[in-house]
Write an enzyme that holds these catalytic residues in place. Sequence first.
Site, PDB file in Angstrom:
ATOM      1  N   ASP A  14     -22.345  -2.346  29.992  1.00  0.00           N
ATOM      2  CA  ASP A  14     -23.802  -2.448  30.104  1.00  0.00           C
ATOM      3  C   ASP A  14     -24.517  -1.272  29.447  1.00  0.00           C
ATOM      4  O   ASP A  14     -23.930  -0.200  29.239  1.00  0.00           O
ATOM      5  CB  ASP A  14     -24.212  -2.454  31.581  1.00  0.00           C
ATOM      6  N   ASP A  15     -25.810  -1.487  29.213  1.00  0.00           N
ATOM      7  CA  ASP A  15     -26.785  -0.434  28.875  1.00  0.00           C
ATOM      8  C   ASP A  15     -26.743   0.066  27.437  1.00  0.00           C
ATOM      9  O   ASP A  15     -27.575   0.871  27.039  1.00  0.00           O
ATOM     10  CB  ASP A  15     -26.670   0.787  29.806  1.00  0.00           C
TER      11      ASP A  15
ATOM     12  N   HIS B 207     -34.767  -2.385  30.792  1.00  0.00           N
ATOM     13  CA  HIS B 207     -33.934  -2.096  31.959  1.00  0.00           C
ATOM     14  C   HIS B 207     -34.712  -1.890  33.272  1.00  0.00           C
ATOM     15  O   HIS B 207     -34.372  -1.010  34.072  1.00  0.00           O
ATOM     16  CB  HIS B 207     -33.038  -0.872  31.682  1.00  0.00           C
TER      17      HIS B 207
ATOM     18  N   HIS C  12     -20.003   0.947  31.463  1.00  0.00           N
ATOM     19  CA  HIS C  12     -21.208   1.229  30.676  1.00  0.00           C
ATOM     20  C   HIS C  12     -20.823   1.951  29.389  1.00  0.00           C
ATOM     21  O   HIS C  12     -20.146   2.992  29.460  1.00  0.00           O
ATOM     22  CB  HIS C  12     -22.194   2.084  31.475  1.00  0.00           C
TER      23      HIS C  12
END
Length: 243
Positions: free
Chosen positions: A52-53, A106, A193
């Site tokens: 993620d991210d 986000h 992440h």
Amino acid sequence: KTINKKKYYFGENGKAYTGTKTVSHYLCHFDKKGVMYRQIDKNKKMVALTYDDGPSIYTPKILKTLKANDAVATFFVVGSRVSTYSDTVKSEYKMHCQIGNHSYNHPILTKVGADTIKKEISKTNDAVKKVTGEKPIIMRPPGGATNSTVKKNVKMPMIIWSVDTLDWKTRNAESTKKAVLDHVKDGDIVLMHDLYDATATASQTIIPELVKRGYQLVTVSELAQCRGSKLKNGKSYFSFKKK
């Protein structure tokens, strides 16, 4: 048939398969010319690694490790980062990794209104399509947070996880490795992440070790398809275990 070391499968009409087809107990991917480029054994163990991210400066390190191990992962990208790291997103796509939607800025979607949710999703889908030519078909809500408003307005399958490495908190390669390797089971979805160098470093051990243990590293959509799950918009999924 195998022609010049390239595998083709032909249907009853004599035409070569293209796209994704099930052949015996294998999920097979074919290019537009009918050449098979990826094959997954439905009877064997599999796990979906997700990041993620990102994308970030550390994502290529993960991609290099995946490529060296003939593996793929799913990257839930933040839309506002896509244009900055467009080359990395292209690399993910070319490697047959899956690119998922992780919102544009986000926000925790349960704390914003319907219009913001729709905008966060559509802007990210558009950003990814601009780079790869295709929109994501799955999404992950930031923080895994969902409610009835999120479910109603996301209009995509929502992928949560069954193994949480807490790598964002520890920023420690050793604890990230242990979080995966001490707990992972067939059908799991692992949360990591690609914003952190420690995670990229941990992946250099996690990926080959899982392959060594007999796991096939697949995308979320491949895992769902191999386990007979048809993903539905607005529904949350945590893992895909054998039924």
